[in-house]
Design a protein around this motif. Structure first.
Motif, PDB file in Angstrom:
ATOM      1  N   ALA A  12       0.854  -1.343   0.056  1.00 16.48           N
ATOM      2  CA  ALA A  12      -0.012   0.020  -0.091  1.00 16.48           C
ATOM      3  C   ALA A  12       0.726   1.358   0.059  1.00 16.48           C
ATOM      4  O   ALA A  12       0.342   2.401  -0.365  1.00 16.48           O
ATOM      5  N   THR A  13       2.056   1.073   0.394  1.00 14.84           N
ATOM      6  CA  THR A  13       3.063   2.527   0.318  1.00 14.84           C
ATOM      7  C   THR A  13       4.070   2.667  -0.765  1.00 14.84           C
ATOM      8  O   THR A  13       3.897   3.521  -1.373  1.00 14.84           O
ATOM      9  N   LYS A  14       4.864   1.653  -0.931  1.00  9.46           N
ATOM     10  CA  LYS A  14       5.850   1.786  -1.811  1.00  9.46           C
ATOM     11  C   LYS A  14       5.545   2.221  -3.129  1.00  9.46           C
ATOM     12  O   LYS A  14       5.868   3.125  -3.943  1.00  9.46           O
ATOM     13  N   PRO A  15       4.782   0.954  -3.865  1.00 10.42           N
ATOM     14  CA  PRO A  15       4.292   1.203  -5.352  1.00 10.42           C
ATOM     15  C   PRO A  15       3.388   2.132  -5.490  1.00 10.42           C
ATOM     16  O   PRO A  15       3.330   2.975  -6.470  1.00 10.42           O
ATOM     17  N   GLN A  16       2.632   2.327  -4.383  1.00 10.30           N
ATOM     18  CA  GLN A  16       1.464   3.353  -4.622  1.00 10.30           C
ATOM     19  C   GLN A  16       1.954   4.739  -4.717  1.00 10.30           C
ATOM     20  O   GLN A  16       1.648   5.776  -5.671  1.00 10.30           O
ATOM     21  N   VAL A  17       2.998   5.106  -3.880  1.00 16.23           N
ATOM     22  CA  VAL A  17       3.560   6.363  -3.806  1.00 16.23           C
ATOM     23  C   VAL A  17       4.234   6.825  -5.231  1.00 16.23           C
ATOM     24  O   VAL A  17       4.054   7.733  -5.763  1.00 16.23           O
ATOM     25  N   LEU A  18       4.910   5.583  -5.608  1.00 17.13           N
ATOM     26  CA  LEU A  18       5.663   5.903  -6.803  1.00 17.13           C
ATOM     27  C   LEU A  18       4.650   6.144  -7.868  1.00 17.13           C
ATOM     28  O   LEU A  18       5.130   6.843  -8.797  1.00 17.13           O
ATOM     29  N   GLY A  19       3.552   5.299  -8.012  1.00 14.27           N
ATOM     30  CA  GLY A  19       2.575   5.377  -8.782  1.00 14.27           C
ATOM     31  C   GLY A  19       1.998   6.946  -8.964  1.00 14.27           C
ATOM     32  O   GLY A  19       1.594   7.482  -9.906  1.00 14.27           O
ATOM     33  N   VAL A  20       1.546   7.337  -7.739  1.00 15.48           N
ATOM     34  CA  VAL A  20       1.094   8.718  -7.666  1.00 15.48           C
ATOM     35  C   VAL A  20       1.950   9.884  -8.189  1.00 15.48           C
ATOM     36  O   VAL A  20       1.568  10.529  -8.826  1.00 15.48           O
ATOM     37  N   LEU A  56       4.377   9.250 -10.415  1.00 18.48           N
ATOM     38  CA  LEU A  56       4.519   9.199 -11.763  1.00 18.48           C
ATOM     39  C   LEU A  56       3.126  10.009 -12.369  1.00 18.48           C
ATOM     40  O   LEU A  56       3.243  10.518 -13.374  1.00 18.48           O
ATOM     41  N   LEU A  57       2.042   9.568 -11.788  1.00 23.95           N
ATOM     42  CA  LEU A  57       0.873  10.129 -12.494  1.00 23.95           C
ATOM     43  C   LEU A  57       0.840  11.778 -12.276  1.00 23.95           C
ATOM     44  O   LEU A  57       0.397  12.357 -13.208  1.00 23.95           O
ATOM     45  N   LEU A  58       1.432  12.335 -11.248  1.00 23.29           N
ATOM     46  CA  LEU A  58       1.718  13.575 -10.942  1.00 23.29           C
ATOM     47  C   LEU A  58       2.563  14.137 -11.956  1.00 23.29           C
ATOM     48  O   LEU A  58       2.327  15.435 -12.771  1.00 23.29           O
ATOM     49  N   ALA A  59       3.600  13.566 -12.153  1.00 26.23           N
ATOM     50  CA  ALA A  59       4.552  14.107 -13.126  1.00 26.23           C
ATOM     51  C   ALA A  59       4.256  13.872 -14.614  1.00 26.23           C
ATOM     52  O   ALA A  59       4.245  14.960 -15.398  1.00 26.23           O
ATOM     53  N   GLY A  60       3.293  12.887 -15.020  1.00 25.46           N
ATOM     54  CA  GLY A  60       2.552  12.794 -16.253  1.00 25.46           C
ATOM     55  C   GLY A  60       1.692  14.183 -16.378  1.00 25.46           C
ATOM     56  O   GLY A  60       1.584  14.761 -17.472  1.00 25.46           O
ATOM     57  N   VAL A  61       0.859  14.230 -15.359  1.00 26.90           N
ATOM     58  CA  VAL A  61       0.006  15.632 -15.436  1.00 26.90           C
ATOM     59  C   VAL A  61       0.558  16.636 -15.506  1.00 26.90           C
ATOM     60  O   VAL A  61       0.222  17.797 -16.386  1.00 26.90           O
ATOM     61  N   ALA A  62       1.813  17.082 -14.776  1.00 26.61           N
ATOM     62  CA  ALA A  62       2.592  18.082 -14.960  1.00 26.61           C
ATOM     63  C   ALA A  62       3.133  18.314 -16.446  1.00 26.61           C
ATOM     64  O   ALA A  62       3.098  19.585 -16.743  1.00 26.61           O
ATOM     65  N   LEU A  63       3.685  17.143 -16.916  1.00 33.81           N
ATOM     66  CA  LEU A  63       4.095  17.356 -18.296  1.00 33.81           C
ATOM     67  C   LEU A  63       2.952  17.667 -19.356  1.00 33.81           C
ATOM     68  O   LEU A  63       3.318  18.344 -20.375  1.00 33.81           O
ATOM     69  N   ARG A  64       1.886  17.244 -19.082  1.00 35.72           N
ATOM     70  CA  ARG A  64       0.588  17.708 -19.890  1.00 35.72           C
ATOM     71  C   ARG A  64       0.196  19.125 -19.708  1.00 35.72           C
ATOM     72  O   ARG A  64      -0.352  19.776 -20.560  1.00 35.72           O
ATOM     73  N   LEU A  65       0.221  19.540 -18.494  1.00 32.10           N
ATOM     74  CA  LEU A  65      -0.469  20.723 -18.210  1.00 32.10           C
ATOM     75  C   LEU A  65       0.551  21.992 -18.484  1.00 32.10           C
ATOM     76  O   LEU A  65       0.245  22.918 -19.050  1.00 32.10           O
ATOM     77  N   ARG A  66       1.666  22.165 -17.799  1.00 29.39           N
ATOM     78  CA  ARG A  66       2.543  23.126 -18.052  1.00 29.39           C
ATOM     79  C   ARG A  66       2.388  24.474 -17.493  1.00 29.39           C
ATOM     80  O   ARG A  66       2.926  25.304 -18.078  1.00 29.39           O
ATOM     81  N   LEU A 104       0.364  20.631  -8.069  1.00 29.55           N
ATOM     82  CA  LEU A 104       0.979  19.199  -8.257  1.00 29.55           C
ATOM     83  C   LEU A 104       2.076  19.069  -7.205  1.00 29.55           C
ATOM     84  O   LEU A 104       2.426  17.799  -6.746  1.00 29.55           O
ATOM     85  N   ALA A 105       2.967  20.208  -7.076  1.00 21.22           N
ATOM     86  CA  ALA A 105       3.966  19.966  -6.386  1.00 21.22           C
ATOM     87  C   ALA A 105       3.656  19.528  -4.925  1.00 21.22           C
ATOM     88  O   ALA A 105       4.042  19.000  -4.092  1.00 21.22           O
ATOM     89  N   LEU A 106       2.614  20.415  -4.383  1.00 22.71           N
ATOM     90  CA  LEU A 106       2.197  20.252  -2.948  1.00 22.71           C
ATOM     91  C   LEU A 106       1.408  18.809  -2.852  1.00 22.71           C
ATOM     92  O   LEU A 106       1.603  18.620  -1.598  1.00 22.71           O
ATOM     93  N   VAL A 107       0.926  18.399  -3.803  1.00 21.57           N
ATOM     94  CA  VAL A 107       0.220  17.278  -3.726  1.00 21.57           C
ATOM     95  C   VAL A 107       1.360  15.950  -3.527  1.00 21.57           C
ATOM     96  O   VAL A 107       1.163  15.071  -2.688  1.00 21.57           O
ATOM     97  N   ALA A 108       2.458  16.308  -4.245  1.00 26.61           N
ATOM     98  CA  ALA A 108       3.445  15.314  -4.328  1.00 26.61           C
ATOM     99  C   ALA A 108       4.185  15.349  -2.674  1.00 26.61           C
ATOM    100  O   ALA A 108       4.426  14.564  -2.292  1.00 26.61           O
ATOM    101  N   ALA A 139       5.282  13.140   2.344  1.00 26.53           N
ATOM    102  CA  ALA A 139       4.940  13.269   3.922  1.00 26.53           C
ATOM    103  C   ALA A 139       4.116  12.433   4.747  1.00 26.53           C
ATOM    104  O   ALA A 139       4.617  12.283   5.940  1.00 26.53           O
ATOM    105  N   THR A 140       3.144  11.963   3.973  1.00 29.60           N
ATOM    106  CA  THR A 140       1.988  11.374   5.002  1.00 29.60           C
ATOM    107  C   THR A 140       2.295   9.776   4.825  1.00 29.60           C
ATOM    108  O   THR A 140       1.843   9.176   5.695  1.00 29.60           O
ATOM    109  N   ALA A 141       2.641   9.290   3.364  1.00 31.60           N
ATOM    110  CA  ALA A 141       2.529   7.870   3.448  1.00 31.60           C
ATOM    111  C   ALA A 141       3.258   7.164   4.389  1.00 31.60           C
ATOM    112  O   ALA A 141       3.053   6.321   4.808  1.00 31.60           O
ATOM    113  N   PRO A 142       4.596   7.503   4.536  1.00 32.47           N
ATOM    114  CA  PRO A 142       5.550   6.653   5.399  1.00 32.47           C
ATOM    115  C   PRO A 142       5.116   6.713   6.913  1.00 32.47           C
ATOM    116  O   PRO A 142       4.945   5.941   7.676  1.00 32.47           O
ATOM    117  N   VAL A 143       4.367   7.880   7.143  1.00 34.63           N
ATOM    118  CA  VAL A 143       3.919   8.103   8.490  1.00 34.63           C
ATOM    119  C   VAL A 143       2.895   7.187   8.925  1.00 34.63           C
ATOM    120  O   VAL A 143       2.665   6.368   9.918  1.00 34.63           O
TER     121      VAL A 143
END
Length: 109
Positions: free
Chosen positions: A40-48, A50-60, A68-72, A77-81
């Motif tokens: 629930a933590t490791k691949p999910q965080v990397l997946g999110v 990557l999704l944020l990076a993809g959206v950032a590359l599309r919106l610009r 998007l940086a705030l969401v990242a 900050a919250t997933a490991p805790v």
């Protein structure tokens, strides 16, 4: 340059979606609380991310990139805790098979 960014964004979106799918499948299929927490933590965080990076590359746009940086940052900050708290609660409630642990740092000495 815009077409390259669009293709990279699409690749990031697909990779992030696949990692998030793998995390969901892992949560359903793994037998133990600690294994599920890992899925629930490791691949999910990397997946999110990557999704944020993809959206950032599309919106610009600067305002979208800031959001998007705030969401990242909040995701990182919250997933490991949350994983730490879930693991500790599972350990204290006896839902962890202590024979499967390599080192048990929380055991009473």
């Amino acid at each position: 340059m815009g077409a390259v960014a669009d293709w990279l964004g699409a690749a990031c979106l697909v990779a992030g979606a696949l990692l998030s799918l793998a995390a969901g499948i892992g949560v359903l299929r793994f037998p133990d609380v600690l294994d599920r927490m890992h899925a629930a933590t490791k691949p999910q965080v990397l997946g999110v991310l990557l999704l944020l990076a993809g959206v950032a590359l599309r919106l610009r746009t600067p305002s979208d990139l800031g959001m998007l940086a705030l969401v990242a940052i909040f995701q990182l900050a919250t997933a490991p805790v949350a994983a730490q708290m879930v693991g500790r609660a599972a350990y204290r409630s006896g839902r962890v098979d202590r024979a499967l642990l390599d080192t048990d740092e929380l055991a009473d000495r």
